[in-house]
Design an enzyme around this catalytic site. Structure first.
Site, PDB file in Angstrom:
ATOM      1  N   HIS A 121      78.235  72.490  81.706  1.00  0.00           N
ATOM      2  CA  HIS A 121      77.688  72.869  82.651  1.00  0.00           C
ATOM      3  C   HIS A 121      78.167  72.573  83.982  1.00  0.00           C
ATOM      4  O   HIS A 121      78.392  71.357  84.676  1.00  0.00           O
ATOM      5  CB  HIS A 121      76.401  71.833  82.688  1.00  0.00           C
ATOM      6  CG  HIS A 121      75.380  71.950  81.540  1.00  0.00           C
ATOM      7  ND1 HIS A 121      75.946  71.506  80.237  1.00  0.00           N
ATOM      8  CD2 HIS A 121      74.234  72.671  81.319  1.00  0.00           C
ATOM      9  CE1 HIS A 121      74.950  71.627  79.352  1.00  0.00           C
ATOM     10  NE2 HIS A 121      73.886  72.365  80.017  1.00  0.00           N
ATOM     11  N   PRO A 148      69.078  63.481  77.524  1.00  0.00           N
ATOM     12  CA  PRO A 148      67.383  63.733  77.576  1.00  0.00           C
ATOM     13  C   PRO A 148      67.006  63.357  78.901  1.00  0.00           C
ATOM     14  O   PRO A 148      66.821  62.321  78.902  1.00  0.00           O
ATOM     15  CB  PRO A 148      67.119  62.806  76.138  1.00  0.00           C
ATOM     16  CG  PRO A 148      68.222  62.272  75.715  1.00  0.00           C
ATOM     17  CD  PRO A 148      69.436  62.466  76.568  1.00  0.00           C
ATOM     18  N   ASN A 189      68.320  71.906  93.967  1.00  0.00           N
ATOM     19  CA  ASN A 189      68.998  73.350  94.249  1.00  0.00           C
ATOM     20  C   ASN A 189      68.170  74.572  93.429  1.00  0.00           C
ATOM     21  O   ASN A 189      68.657  75.521  93.692  1.00  0.00           O
ATOM     22  CB  ASN A 189      70.317  73.490  93.191  1.00  0.00           C
ATOM     23  CG  ASN A 189      69.792  73.005  91.663  1.00  0.00           C
ATOM     24  OD1 ASN A 189      68.875  73.316  91.234  1.00  0.00           O
ATOM     25  ND2 ASN A 189      70.995  72.358  91.011  1.00  0.00           N
ATOM     26  N   ILE A 203      66.974  75.479  90.714  1.00  0.00           N
ATOM     27  CA  ILE A 203      67.528  76.209  89.491  1.00  0.00           C
ATOM     28  C   ILE A 203      67.233  75.420  88.426  1.00  0.00           C
ATOM     29  O   ILE A 203      67.611  74.129  88.229  1.00  0.00           O
ATOM     30  CB  ILE A 203      68.959  76.875  89.614  1.00  0.00           C
ATOM     31  CG1 ILE A 203      68.852  77.609  91.052  1.00  0.00           C
ATOM     32  CG2 ILE A 203      69.565  77.414  88.356  1.00  0.00           C
ATOM     33  CD1 ILE A 203      68.392  78.928  90.547  1.00  0.00           C
ATOM     34  N   HIS A 215      74.377  77.472  85.458  1.00  0.00           N
ATOM     35  CA  HIS A 215      74.117  76.347  85.111  1.00  0.00           C
ATOM     36  C   HIS A 215      74.567  75.509  83.764  1.00  0.00           C
ATOM     37  O   HIS A 215      74.975  74.340  83.879  1.00  0.00           O
ATOM     38  CB  HIS A 215      72.349  76.219  84.833  1.00  0.00           C
ATOM     39  CG  HIS A 215      71.472  74.991  84.658  1.00  0.00           C
ATOM     40  ND1 HIS A 215      71.850  74.478  83.058  1.00  0.00           N
ATOM     41  CD2 HIS A 215      70.940  74.326  85.138  1.00  0.00           C
ATOM     42  CE1 HIS A 215      71.052  73.490  83.357  1.00  0.00           C
ATOM     43  NE2 HIS A 215      70.632  73.113  84.486  1.00  0.00           N
ATOM     44  N   ARG A 267      50.526  39.515  64.144  1.00  0.00           N
ATOM     45  CA  ARG A 267      50.861  39.611  65.642  1.00  0.00           C
ATOM     46  C   ARG A 267      50.443  38.323  66.153  1.00  0.00           C
ATOM     47  O   ARG A 267      51.325  37.880  67.186  1.00  0.00           O
ATOM     48  CB  ARG A 267      50.098  40.492  66.063  1.00  0.00           C
ATOM     49  CG  ARG A 267      48.264  40.151  65.869  1.00  0.00           C
ATOM     50  CD  ARG A 267      47.301  41.053  66.537  1.00  0.00           C
ATOM     51  NE  ARG A 267      45.995  40.950  66.013  1.00  0.00           N
ATOM     52  CZ  ARG A 267      44.921  41.144  66.952  1.00  0.00           C
ATOM     53  NH1 ARG A 267      45.159  41.741  68.102  1.00  0.00           N
ATOM     54  NH2 ARG A 267      43.724  40.953  66.641  1.00  0.00           N
ATOM     55  N   GLU A 314      54.047  54.061  77.271  1.00  0.00           N
ATOM     56  CA  GLU A 314      54.851  53.576  76.043  1.00  0.00           C
ATOM     57  C   GLU A 314      56.245  54.022  76.542  1.00  0.00           C
ATOM     58  O   GLU A 314      57.327  53.292  76.049  1.00  0.00           O
ATOM     59  CB  GLU A 314      54.097  54.124  75.094  1.00  0.00           C
ATOM     60  CG  GLU A 314      52.650  53.117  74.805  1.00  0.00           C
ATOM     61  CD  GLU A 314      51.694  54.164  75.303  1.00  0.00           C
ATOM     62  OE1 GLU A 314      50.433  53.927  75.121  1.00  0.00           O
ATOM     63  OE2 GLU A 314      51.981  55.228  76.107  1.00  0.00           O
ATOM     64  N   PHE A 342      51.527  54.230  68.967  1.00  0.00           N
ATOM     65  CA  PHE A 342      52.077  54.834  69.988  1.00  0.00           C
ATOM     66  C   PHE A 342      53.554  54.788  70.132  1.00  0.00           C
ATOM     67  O   PHE A 342      54.074  55.024  71.315  1.00  0.00           O
ATOM     68  CB  PHE A 342      51.233  54.071  71.032  1.00  0.00           C
ATOM     69  CG  PHE A 342      49.785  54.327  70.972  1.00  0.00           C
ATOM     70  CD1 PHE A 342      49.351  55.415  70.665  1.00  0.00           C
ATOM     71  CD2 PHE A 342      49.113  53.361  71.348  1.00  0.00           C
ATOM     72  CE1 PHE A 342      47.881  55.508  70.427  1.00  0.00           C
ATOM     73  CE2 PHE A 342      47.554  53.379  71.213  1.00  0.00           C
ATOM     74  CZ  PHE A 342      47.110  54.671  70.680  1.00  0.00           C
ATOM     75  N   HIS A 359      49.087  46.243  65.009  1.00  0.00           N
ATOM     76  CA  HIS A 359      48.262  47.171  64.293  1.00  0.00           C
ATOM     77  C   HIS A 359      48.833  48.135  63.531  1.00  0.00           C
ATOM     78  O   HIS A 359      49.010  49.386  63.709  1.00  0.00           O
ATOM     79  CB  HIS A 359      47.377  47.717  65.360  1.00  0.00           C
ATOM     80  CG  HIS A 359      46.490  46.967  66.188  1.00  0.00           C
ATOM     81  ND1 HIS A 359      47.221  45.729  66.905  1.00  0.00           N
ATOM     82  CD2 HIS A 359      45.248  46.480  66.368  1.00  0.00           C
ATOM     83  CE1 HIS A 359      46.247  45.099  67.597  1.00  0.00           C
ATOM     84  NE2 HIS A 359      44.921  45.485  67.102  1.00  0.00           N
ATOM     85  N   HIS A 388      44.589  55.855  65.209  1.00  0.00           N
ATOM     86  CA  HIS A 388      45.335  54.612  65.571  1.00  0.00           C
ATOM     87  C   HIS A 388      45.995  53.983  64.538  1.00  0.00           C
ATOM     88  O   HIS A 388      46.545  53.223  64.538  1.00  0.00           O
ATOM     89  CB  HIS A 388      44.243  53.458  66.269  1.00  0.00           C
ATOM     90  CG  HIS A 388      43.922  53.918  67.593  1.00  0.00           C
ATOM     91  ND1 HIS A 388      43.619  54.962  67.846  1.00  0.00           N
ATOM     92  CD2 HIS A 388      43.989  53.233  68.708  1.00  0.00           C
ATOM     93  CE1 HIS A 388      43.285  55.048  69.289  1.00  0.00           C
ATOM     94  NE2 HIS A 388      43.575  53.822  69.743  1.00  0.00           N
TER      95      HIS A 388
END
Length: 679
Positions: free
Chosen positions: A41, A130, A200, A202, A276, A373, A427, A453, A477, A489
């Site tokens: 790039h 990422p 930019n 783009i 790009h 927990r 999260e 989650f 959980h 859940h």
């Protein structure tokens, strides 16, 4: 089109011309490396080169000879696809990144992979690529700086005092994680976080006006940021003034919105998505050289340009100045100085192991039947006083995750000495921020949500594993055992898929003792992250000898042995299913069946043991059954094709936990029945 007419008038003046030549070194290295690799790039490095030249030559506090200096400024290239910008900067300023590595861009075993990889090249603060995660890591770094300063700085002794600078693009701002992290950054008033938005217009598909029309300055003003809009990213004086303004704002993070031309200097491709993510092409590279007035051959940098970039002397001076300050700090505050060195070097207290082992013994002595927990919270209360580097948090589930311990103090805009972050319902942002805290150093970050989650945060977990950093992800959980909240859940496939992440250590303990050991092992693990997975419901205490407690750290061990020699079958289980396995063993024993129960709280740790130990736990030729309230596929490598897995290859239901366990066959009676079938 000449360079001057792209964004500036001709006759720029000697100072600007000199700075432009330095910036053009980035452009030349970037386009040449991408061209040689036939991949990469070039557009972003060429577009942001002028901004980078001002930041790195005038403001960035760093020492190329010591990339790990504790009080260096952090620089994060969140738009990591523009990696040649960072590699060029590191090479030009004097880091141990020779030209041969620039030539080997994107090649096997080079220090210059396609996206910046933490641990490859010196000076790379985090792995980016990422989009959105780099800025989120940077928020974590800025949080770490703020808290570390509050914990260690004293009057006339400012040993923690550095900025976090971030380059980011449209893609980072389109990713939802940028909202999560930047919103929290504004709330916390992270005044030493300064971002440069490469506006930019783009992205890969073309001009972003067709899909990204946000008013970015207003968006960040709404977050509580200091925003500097409409900065000409090719005017060094404008960039310099913007940085000075941003650094002067102490109570808000700053966003400097820079208008740039992607591929600046390329006469036919600049301002287009064509530059790009692809090489410019030989003819365009040649034309760009002519347009920029860059007469040097590929990968050739004149001595005077190297001299204009060289940061080694300045960096050595800056670090020496800090070292002198630290010597004075040591004299005034010797205990704090020693603690600062320990924490920034990643060591544990000298008495850590002895005290931790005593705590585990005390947990065993209590023999409590509690939810794991709750056992996790007890572990935090046990270990927390030993570890001032704990920096915890939860994604708006503190009362359910039980991540607040007796020494927790909330972090806020003015409560800078807190050790607990209220992340809100964020999260993914939480997880990437924790990665940034871990990368910064000085802390052991942990953060929690429901296991389900973890799906929101999955890529941040992968990045932690990829970077080999010790972030602690806490999940409660953990199964259908959460009951009435139902299948939305109830985690079914989550534990299994977390185990698939390379270099991720996953623990699912069966009681308070295993929970305490799991926390200890996660805290001590320095070469990668850990997931600690806990139940909502109460789990019975399991009796163990001292030798068995010592074996928990090996990931799998014989929890309950059969009487009278070699077992006929082995039941392997984890977490809440251990109690069921023990119940089944008792039923089978009453019928004369010899059955061993193996607790395997961490499959990855067990797999890392030597063959002799694994054979002693799971002897060959003995029938095996695995029991876990989740998908079954991963257990067949332990039980074999002639074994059985009692699991859940479907989603759950909404009902009380007890009813669900019975409905899906997680009972002592059913497990005993299956064992008898395979015998």
């Amino acid at each position: 089109m000449t360079v001057e007419t792209q964004t500036h008038k001709a006759g720029e003046g000697k100072a600007l011309s000199s700075r432009r030549v330095l910036a053009n070194a980035i452009r030349a290295l970037s386009m040449d490396a991408v061209q040689k690799a036939n991949s990469g790039h070039p557009g972003a490095p060429m577009g942001m080169a002028d901004i980078a030249e001002v930041l790195w030559n005038e403001f960035l506090k760093h020492n190329p000879a010591n990339p790990k200096w504790a009080d260096r400024d952090r620089f994060v290239l969140s738009n990591g696809h523009g990696s040649m910008l960072l590699y060029s900067l590191l090479h030009l300023t004097g880091y141990n990144l020779p030209m041969e590595e620039i030539k080997n861009f994107r090649q096997l075993h080079s220090k210059t992979p396609g996206h910046p990889e933490y641990g490859y090249a010196p000076g790379v603060e985090t792995t980016t690529g990422p989009l959105g995660q780099g800025i989120s890591n940077a928020v974590g770094m800025a949080i770490a700086e703020k808290v570390l300063a509050a914990q260690f700085n004293r009057d006339n002794h400012q040993i923690v005092d550095h900025f976090t600078y971030v380059f980011l693009g449209d893609g980072c701002l389109m990713e939802g994680i940028s909202h999560e992290a930047c919103s929290l950054a504004g709330t916390l008033g992270l005044g030493k976080l300064i971002c440069f938005y490469d506006d930019n217009g783009i992205s890969i598909d073309g001009h972003v006006k067709g899909w990204f029309t946000d008013d970015t300055p207003k968006r960040f003003e709404a977050y509580g940021w200091h925003v500097i809009p409409k900065v000409d990213g090719h005017d060094p004086e404008a960039v310099r003034k913007a940085i000075q303004e941003a650094r002067s704002v102490k109570d808000k993070p700053s966003m400097i919105c820079c208008k740039t031309v992607i591929g600046y200097g390329a006469p036919n491709l600049s301002g287009s998505h064509d530059c790009h993510g692809a090489p410019l092409g030989a003819e365009e590279v040649k034309a760009t050289r002519e347009n920029l007035g860059w007469t040097h051959e590929p990968f050739v940098i004149p001595k005077e340009i190297y001299a204009g970039w060289d940061a080694k002397a300045k960096g050595a001076t800056a670090e020496k100045s800090w070292n002198d300050k630290f010597v004075a700090y040591q004299k005034a505050h010797p205990e704090l100085a020693a603690e600062f060195e320990r924490r920034t070097q990643g060591g544990l207290p000298k008495d850590w192991n002895a005290k931790a082992e005593e705590f585990i013994k005390s947990v065993d002595a209590k023999a409590e039947t509690i939810a794991s927990r709750k056992a996790s919270q007890n572990a935090l209360n046990g270990y927390g006083p030993m570890l001032p580097e704990f920096l915890g948090g939860s994604a708006d589930l503190a009362g359910s995750n039980l991540t607040i311990w007796k020494g927790s103090k909330g972090l806020g805009k003015t409560a800078t000495d807190g050790n607990y972050i209220y992340y809100g319902v964020r999260e993914f942002g939480m997880s990437a921020i924790m990665n940034g805290i871990a990368l910064h150093g000085g802390f052991i970050p942990y953060g929690a949500t429901f296991l389900m989650f973890s799906e929101y945060a999955r890529n941040a977990l992968r990045m932690a594993a990829l970077m080999k950093i010790p972030t602690l992800f806490v999940y409660t959980h953990d199964s259908i055992g959460l009951g009435e909240d139902g299948p939305t859940h109830q985690a079914v496939e989550q534990t299994a898929t977390l185990r698939l992440i390379p270099n991720m250590s996953v623990w699912r303990p069966c009681d308070a003792v295993e929970s305490a050991v799991a926390w200890k092992q996660a805290i001590e693990r320095k070469q990668g992250p850990s997931c600690l997975i806990f139940s909502r419901q109460n789990l019975p205490h399991q009796k163990r000898s001292a030798a068995q407690i010592a074996s928990i750290r090996r990931g799998g061990y014989v929890l309950s042995e059969t009487e009278g020699g070699q077992p006929q079958a082995v039941i392997i289980a984890t977490g809440s299913e251990i109690g069921i396995a023990v119940e089944a063993q008792k039923l089978l024993s009453a019928k004369g069946k010899k059955v061993r129960v193996v607790s395997m709280p961490s499959t990855d740790v067990f797999d890392a043991q030597d063959a002799a130990y694994r054979e002693s736990v799971l002897p060959k030729g003995v029938k095996r059954i695995a029991v876990e309230a989740g998908v079954t596929d991963g257990w067949y490598k332990y039980v074999g094709l002639d074994g059985k897995v009692i699991g859940l290859d479907r989603f759950g239901e909404s009902a009380p936990a007890g009813a669900l366990f019975k409905h899906f066959g997680f009972t002592g009676e059913n497990v005993a029945k299956v064992v008898e079938e395979i015998l």
